[in-house]
Design an enzyme around this catalytic site. Structure first.
Site, PDB file in Angstrom:
ATOM      1  N   LYS A 162       0.954  -1.234  -0.034  1.00 45.14           N
ATOM      2  CA  LYS A 162       0.069   0.040   0.014  1.00 45.14           C
ATOM      3  C   LYS A 162       1.008   1.222  -0.067  1.00 45.14           C
ATOM      4  O   LYS A 162       1.804   1.358   0.652  1.00 45.14           O
ATOM      5  CB  LYS A 162      -0.823   0.148   1.312  1.00 45.14           C
ATOM      6  CG  LYS A 162      -1.918  -1.031   1.223  1.00 45.14           C
ATOM      7  CD  LYS A 162      -3.196  -0.807   0.313  1.00 45.14           C
ATOM      8  CE  LYS A 162      -4.123  -1.910   0.398  1.00 45.14           C
ATOM      9  NZ  LYS A 162      -5.220  -1.784  -0.429  1.00 45.14           N
ATOM     10  N   ASP A 190      -0.739  -0.835  -4.498  1.00 49.47           N
ATOM     11  CA  ASP A 190      -1.872  -0.167  -4.682  1.00 49.47           C
ATOM     12  C   ASP A 190      -2.028   1.156  -3.766  1.00 49.47           C
ATOM     13  O   ASP A 190      -1.619   1.547  -2.544  1.00 49.47           O
ATOM     14  CB  ASP A 190      -2.898  -1.111  -3.913  1.00 49.47           C
ATOM     15  CG  ASP A 190      -4.468  -0.598  -3.930  1.00 49.47           C
ATOM     16  OD1 ASP A 190      -4.573   0.370  -4.497  1.00 49.47           O
ATOM     17  OD2 ASP A 190      -5.005  -1.142  -3.299  1.00 49.47           O
ATOM     18  N   GLU A 218      -1.934  -0.474  -8.715  1.00 51.09           N
ATOM     19  CA  GLU A 218      -3.592  -0.565  -8.612  1.00 51.09           C
ATOM     20  C   GLU A 218      -3.933   0.976  -8.253  1.00 51.09           C
ATOM     21  O   GLU A 218      -3.421   1.683  -7.335  1.00 51.09           O
ATOM     22  CB  GLU A 218      -3.756  -1.551  -7.610  1.00 51.09           C
ATOM     23  CG  GLU A 218      -5.313  -1.791  -7.479  1.00 51.09           C
ATOM     24  CD  GLU A 218      -5.508  -2.864  -6.404  1.00 51.09           C
ATOM     25  OE1 GLU A 218      -4.774  -3.871  -6.355  1.00 51.09           O
ATOM     26  OE2 GLU A 218      -6.424  -2.988  -5.805  1.00 51.09           O
ATOM     27  N   ASP A 243      -9.491  -0.378  -9.878  1.00 50.10           N
ATOM     28  CA  ASP A 243     -10.159  -0.681  -8.731  1.00 50.10           C
ATOM     29  C   ASP A 243     -11.238   0.092  -8.453  1.00 50.10           C
ATOM     30  O   ASP A 243     -12.248  -0.258  -8.960  1.00 50.10           O
ATOM     31  CB  ASP A 243      -8.987  -0.942  -7.446  1.00 50.10           C
ATOM     32  CG  ASP A 243      -9.716  -1.733  -6.457  1.00 50.10           C
ATOM     33  OD1 ASP A 243     -11.125  -2.149  -6.600  1.00 50.10           O
ATOM     34  OD2 ASP A 243      -9.286  -1.748  -5.307  1.00 50.10           O
ATOM     35  N   LYS A 267     -14.223  -6.911  -7.474  1.00 53.00           N
ATOM     36  CA  LYS A 267     -14.666  -7.499  -5.931  1.00 53.00           C
ATOM     37  C   LYS A 267     -16.224  -7.396  -5.871  1.00 53.00           C
ATOM     38  O   LYS A 267     -16.759  -6.673  -6.491  1.00 53.00           O
ATOM     39  CB  LYS A 267     -14.270  -6.199  -4.988  1.00 53.00           C
ATOM     40  CG  LYS A 267     -12.794  -6.080  -5.024  1.00 53.00           C
ATOM     41  CD  LYS A 267     -12.307  -4.760  -3.853  1.00 53.00           C
ATOM     42  CE  LYS A 267     -11.059  -4.750  -3.944  1.00 53.00           C
ATOM     43  NZ  LYS A 267     -10.796  -3.235  -3.497  1.00 53.00           N
TER      44      LYS A 267
HETATM   45  C1  LIG Z   1      -7.991  -6.457   1.753  1.00 52.43           C
HETATM   46  C2  LIG Z   1      -7.495  -6.456   0.165  1.00 52.43           C
HETATM   47  N1  LIG Z   1      -6.004  -6.717   0.104  1.00 52.43           N
HETATM   48  C3  LIG Z   1      -7.426  -4.849  -0.121  1.00 52.43           C
HETATM   49  O1  LIG Z   1      -6.258  -4.060   0.029  1.00 52.43           O
HETATM   50  N2  LIG Z   1      -8.330  -4.516  -0.625  1.00 52.43           N
HETATM   51  C4  LIG Z   1      -9.016  -3.046  -0.820  1.00 52.43           C
HETATM   52  C5  LIG Z   1      -8.951  -1.982   0.134  1.00 52.43           C
HETATM   53  C6  LIG Z   1     -10.252  -2.514   1.163  1.00 52.43           C
HETATM   54  C7  LIG Z   1     -10.560  -1.859   2.302  1.00 52.43           C
HETATM   55  O2  LIG Z   1     -10.208  -0.649   2.611  1.00 52.43           O
HETATM   56  O3  LIG Z   1     -11.441  -2.614   3.120  1.00 52.43           O
HETATM   57  C8  LIG Z   1      -8.051  -2.419  -2.123  1.00 52.43           C
HETATM   58  O4  LIG Z   1      -8.042  -1.112  -2.506  1.00 52.43           O
HETATM   59  O5  LIG Z   1      -7.736  -3.207  -2.919  1.00 52.43           O
HETATM   60 MG   LIG Z   2      -7.262  -1.668  -4.378  1.00 49.29          MG
END
Ligand SMILES: C[C@H](N)C(=O)N[C@@H](CCC(=O)O)C(=O)O
Ligand SMILES: [Mg+2]
Length: 364
Positions: A162, A190, A218, A243, A267
């Protein structure tokens, strides 16, 4: 098999460590659990997290949409009429994708139980084993490096790192992690909408020039900024994934037409459930575009539903981000899907195979 009632509960699960993205910090999972009861005694299960910053859904809106809008339409329906029920759910209310997803997956669970097969077999079959990445929360550089190394020790081969905070520190974060894990794990980034298009191009080119090889990036820019996504996609080598910019089939078609992204993250909480997730996978397959299947920070009931979709659509869903259960301190749900860190396998039980949920607090 006729629907007789829909009951709701709340499930709270502590995380191993706080989950931190550019959008939010979370200490625990708190999901709405759906139980659809039938005249045959079969129960279908669904689950929805409230990811307000992404879907706009909060617990109250999920619960109210199910109780006031979806339940009255569904009670009395025959599970065998799956497509009719899906149309009822999807047409009952605008948006409210998390509520629709939770109810729809419970209906699919029952449909597969009706035919006594694991859900993935009803969706088309496949090899019931997939491998997920794991999220490395955005944090101090040393902490992110340590978290990355410990994820590799747990057997993860892909890290979803992240970023999306301060662009200069983000570049240093990624360089430090890459230096520590190169050759041992693949890195996907991401940014959760945290960069501008120009910042993203600047950061990704810096990283590319420094020899940092990334699997993908992402959602670098705001969800609404499709022109920004396209700007980045045209200017960097790193594949760009949409995403938060892509919820349902319409957005995906628009992104494909614009050539704004290289990969789509599906998702269930964005698509409103399994039916639209499958439509997106089919659209992407038709256009030779790869997909990831991802999850919100959510528990193993709804992630299990996504696992079944991933297995059935493995021709086009080539990337997996279903780490919700791996981020939890424990899993209170017993089901036929085993989450064993990176390795996820599906057993032979019909439907989602859910047999117990510890600590579920029923709602009146
Ligand atoms: C949990 C998954 N790996 C993830 O990062 N999901 C989301 C964020 C979800 C959240 O904030 O609950 C993503 O942005 O891909
Ligand atoms: Mg994401």
């Amino acid at each position: 098999m006729k629907i007789t009632d829909i009951r709701l509960g709340m499930l709270t699960i502590p995380l191993k460590t706080p989950f931190k993205t550019a959008l939010r910090t979370v200490q625990q999972i708190e999901d709405v659990v759906v139980m659809i009861e039938t005249d045959t005694g079969h129960i279908g299960y669904g689950e929805a997290p409230a990811t307000a910053v992404i879907t706009g859904d909060i617990h109250g809106s999920i619960i109210d949409a199910i109780k006031s809008v979806l339940k009255p339409k569904l009670v009395g329906q025959q599970i065998a009429d799956l497509n009719h029920i899906i149309r009822l759910i999807q047409g009952a209310i605008m948006k409210n994708y998390s509520a629709k997803a939770a109810v729809e997956m419970a209906v699919y669970d029952l449909f597969a139980q009706l035919y006594q097969a694991p859900l993935y077999k009803i969706l088309g079959g496949g090899v019931p084993k997939i491998t997920t990445d794991i999220t490395i929360s955005v944090d101090y550089i040393d902490k992110m490096v340590a978290d990355s190394l410990s994820a590799i020790d747990r057997g993860f081969e892909t890290l979803k790192v992240k970023v999306g905070k301060d662009i200069g520190v983000d570049i240093e974060r990624v360089k430090a992690i890459y230096a520590a894990v190169a050759g041992k794990a693949l890195i996907r980034l991401d940014a959760n909408q945290g960069w501008t298009a120009k910042e993203a191009v600047y950061a990704l080119r810096k990283l590319e020039d420094a020899g940092v090889r990334l699997e993908l990036v992402e959602q670098p820019v705001k969800a609404y900024d499709l022109e920004g996504l396209k700007y980045i996609t045209e200017r960097v080598h790193t594949p760009v994934m949409a995403d938060e910019s892509s919820f349902g089939p319409r957005e995906v078609i628009e992104l494909i037409k614009m050539r704004a992204a290289d990969i789509i993250n599906i998702k269930l909480m964005k698509t409103g459930g399994i039916a639209n997730a499958i439509k997106i996978a089919d659209i992407c397959s038709f256009y030779d575009m790869q997909c990831m299947i991802g999850c919100m920070l959510e528990g193993s009931i709804s992630v299990a539903a996504a696992v079944h979709v991933a297995v059935a659509k493995s021709d086009v869903i080539t990337k997996i981000d279903l780490d919700g259960p791996s981020l939890c301190a424990f899993d209170p749900v017993t089901s036929s899907v085993s989450f064993n860190d990176a390795d996820i396998t599906i057993g032979n039980a019909p439907g989602l195979g859910i047999t117990a949920i510890d600590g579920l607090k029923m709602l009146s």
